[in-house]
Design a protein around this motif. Structure first.
Motif, mmCIF file in Angstrom:
data_model
loop_
_atom_site.group_PDB
_atom_site.id
_atom_site.type_symbol
_atom_site.label_atom_id
_atom_site.label_comp_id
_atom_site.label_asym_id
_atom_site.label_seq_id
_atom_site.Cartn_x
_atom_site.Cartn_y
_atom_site.Cartn_z
ATOM 1 N N ALA A 64 12.691 14.055 10.304
ATOM 2 C CA ALA A 64 12.820 14.565 8.927
ATOM 3 C C ALA A 64 12.396 13.490 7.928
ATOM 4 O O ALA A 64 11.706 13.788 6.940
ATOM 5 N N ILE A 65 12.800 12.248 8.172
ATOM 6 C CA ILE A 65 12.429 11.168 7.230
ATOM 7 C C ILE A 65 10.911 10.986 7.232
ATOM 8 O O ILE A 65 10.278 10.893 6.173
ATOM 9 N N ARG A 66 10.320 10.957 8.421
ATOM 10 C CA ARG A 66 8.860 10.765 8.486
ATOM 11 C C ARG A 66 8.131 11.901 7.759
ATOM 12 O O ARG A 66 7.171 11.671 7.031
ATOM 13 N N ARG A 67 8.636 13.119 7.949
ATOM 14 C CA ARG A 67 7.948 14.260 7.315
ATOM 15 C C ARG A 67 8.058 14.216 5.803
ATOM 16 O O ARG A 67 7.122 14.562 5.094
ATOM 17 N N LEU A 68 9.225 13.805 5.315
ATOM 18 C CA LEU A 68 9.345 13.801 3.848
ATOM 19 C C LEU A 68 8.478 12.696 3.243
ATOM 20 O O LEU A 68 7.934 12.854 2.138
ATOM 21 N N ILE A 69 8.331 11.590 3.973
ATOM 22 C CA ILE A 69 7.449 10.510 3.486
ATOM 23 C C ILE A 69 5.994 11.002 3.518
ATOM 24 O O ILE A 69 5.236 10.850 2.549
ATOM 25 N N ARG A 70 5.648 11.625 4.623
ATOM 26 C CA ARG A 70 4.279 12.144 4.783
ATOM 27 C C ARG A 70 3.980 13.190 3.696
ATOM 28 O O ARG A 70 2.910 13.178 3.087
ATOM 29 N N ALA A 71 4.961 14.058 3.433
ATOM 30 C CA ALA A 71 4.745 15.119 2.427
ATOM 31 C C ALA A 71 4.561 14.522 1.038
ATOM 32 O O ALA A 71 3.937 15.138 0.175
ATOM 33 N N ASP A 80 0.860 -1.191 0.000
ATOM 34 C CA ASP A 80 0.000 0.000 0.000
ATOM 35 C C ASP A 80 0.895 1.240 0.000
ATOM 36 O O ASP A 80 1.849 1.292 -0.747
ATOM 37 N N GLY A 81 0.588 2.186 0.893
ATOM 38 C CA GLY A 81 1.418 3.400 0.923
ATOM 39 C C GLY A 81 2.565 3.317 1.922
ATOM 40 O O GLY A 81 3.307 4.289 2.102
ATOM 41 N N ARG A 82 2.702 2.170 2.597
ATOM 42 C CA ARG A 82 3.721 2.090 3.661
ATOM 43 C C ARG A 82 5.125 2.318 3.097
ATOM 44 O O ARG A 82 5.489 1.769 2.058
ATOM 45 N N GLY A 128 4.709 2.744 13.926
ATOM 46 C CA GLY A 128 3.769 2.645 12.809
ATOM 47 C C GLY A 128 3.398 4.012 12.237
ATOM 48 O O GLY A 128 3.788 5.045 12.768
ATOM 49 N N PRO A 129 2.616 4.000 11.163
ATOM 50 C CA PRO A 129 2.256 5.258 10.500
ATOM 51 C C PRO A 129 1.328 6.128 11.324
ATOM 52 O O PRO A 129 1.247 7.334 11.110
ATOM 53 N N GLU A 130 0.625 5.512 12.297
ATOM 54 C CA GLU A 130 -0.343 6.280 13.066
ATOM 55 C C GLU A 130 0.334 7.179 14.096
ATOM 56 O O GLU A 130 -0.270 8.143 14.575
ATOM 57 N N SER A 131 1.606 6.916 14.416
ATOM 58 C CA SER A 131 2.292 7.744 15.427
ATOM 59 C C SER A 131 2.577 9.122 14.859
ATOM 60 O O SER A 131 2.897 9.246 13.667
#
Ligand code: V47
Length: 376
Positions: free
Chosen positions: A340-347, A53-55, A364-367
């Motif tokens: 920073a990694i989480r934000r760039l993935i989210r963006a 999926d999007g993970r 997980g993605p929900e955090s």
């Protein structure tokens, strides 16, 4: 997009993928020649989403290069210094290597990734003790250390079989092998760019043995130098064949050639579009390898972010203190925080998942992306 894929003559490939059929060598070459990058990316993304999926995975790791003394003469390498004592050469003492981990006691690291030059004078105990020391300092840490090329070198230098070397390292704490040293498997290319190190068959045999001993490994592919499309596809198919046998490969990692400060500096670096294409074709050809990783240090952060829509589901990790690419001209940062990694993935519209080396979920993605994390 389907009509665009029709227009560029790839309808039969779409049909094969719809029917979960494997793509052939010729299919791979045609994908490299497809003029419509977005259509190719769309198709690769479909395969990515079927699996993940999007993970989008990353890990909290450090990189350690304990020595750059190296007897091999790979033309693309800017890191190696041939002999101890040559200007710029270094070899860490075990205490210095262990300090790299001790200094990070406050970080929730899950992995150390160690890659070294092929040093002609160190005893095997140096490596065994290094691993034992890491596990003493941090028993829970995963040790992803030594490419198959290093394993072959140890076997020849210390007069052991490849399997004996792997068994002894495993007993000292080795958990898995990184994918470095694969370059391009084709003999024509290896003869030109890395003639004096372990060949493709031995590289793959060492991974096969590591899998039989219960270890997981990765495979890389150095692209954007003298290799042809056919040689890239051949490389992928050799990795795919090994995976059919063992199932032990976790990730395929295309590595963009960096031309600064090495003997291939006259060649241009691969373009962003080429990087997206290589990752997309990898996802489409490697139906049995779970993850396609964009090593953001090599691709650049922006292209790594875009690649998440071109077949990629993994970005490696925080890395911290990378040398091989920075000595070859990489202008990426040397480290990224997990935030920073989480934000760039989210963006990018994807879902960040911190994983350990074996892809168990850590966060997980929900955090929330700036969640405080517990130190181990
Ligand atoms: O094998 C060396 C490459 C590799 C250059 O397994 C160069 O998770 C580009 O293998 N330009 C080492 N590439 C790095 C590596 C790796 C990286 C990230 C993750 C994993 C993993 C493995 O670096 C070498 C070689 O192919 N390399 N010099 C250069 N000038």
């Amino acid at each position: 997009m389907l009509h665009r894929l029709n227009e560029v003559g790839l309808a039969d490939i779409v049909e094969k993928l719809d029917a979960c059929q494997r793509l052939s060598f010729d299919d791979g070459v045609r994908l490299f020649e497809c003029p419509d990058l977005l259509a190719l990316g769309w198709l690769a993304n479909r395969e990515r989403e079927k699996r993940h999926d999007g993970r989008t995975y990353y890990n909290f790791n450090i990189r350690l290069e304990a020595t750059n003394v190296c007897v091999a003469s790979c033309l693309f390498c800017s890191f190696a210094r041939l002999r101890p004592g040559d200007p710029g050469s270094y070899t860490m003492s075990l205490e210095q290597a262990w300090d790299k981990l001790r200094e990070r006691a406050h970080q929730p690291l899950t992995e150390i990734h160690v890659v070294n030059g092929l040093h002609p004078d160190l005893p095997f105990d140096y490596y065994l003790d290094m691993l034992r020391g890491f596990k003493r300092i941090r028993p829970g840490i995963h040790l992803k250390c030594f490419t198959a090329v290093e394993i072959a070198f140890f076997a020849d230098l210390y007069k052991m079989s490849d399997e004996q070397v792997l068994r002894e390292l495993q007993a000292a704490g080795l958990d898995s092998l990184p994918g470095g040293g694969a370059e391009i498997f084709a003999e024509r290319v290896r003869r030109k760019i890395c003639h004096d190190k372990c060949g493709a068959d031995r590289y793959l045999a060492i991974h096969r043995t590591a899998h039989a001993l219960g270890m997981r490994t990765n495979v890389t592919m150095l692209y954007g130098h003298i290799e042809t499309h056919e040689e890239r596809v051949d490389h992928m198919l050799r990795a795919r064949a090994l995976q059919d046998e063992t199932g032990g490969l976790q990730a395929f990692i295309p590595l963009a050639f960096h031309p600064d400060n090495n003997q291939m500096r006259k060649l241009p670096a691969p373009s962003a579009t080429e990087t997206l294409r290589v990752h997309a074709v990898s996802r489409l050809m490697l139906d049995n390898i779970p993850h396609v990783k964009a090593f953001w240090i090599a691709t650049g952060v922006d292209v790594a972010q875009l690649s998440l829509w071109f077949g990629v589901d993994d970005l490696d990790g925080t890395v911290q203190e990378e040398k091989i690419y920075h000595m070859a001209g990489a202008r990426t940062p040397e480290a990224m925080t997990t935030t920073a990694i989480r934000r760039l993935i989210r963006a990018a519209g994807r879902d960040p998942v911190e994983r350990d080396t074996l892809y168990n979920v850590v966060i997980g993605p929900e955090s929330p992306d700036d969640a405080p994390v517990l130190v181990q």
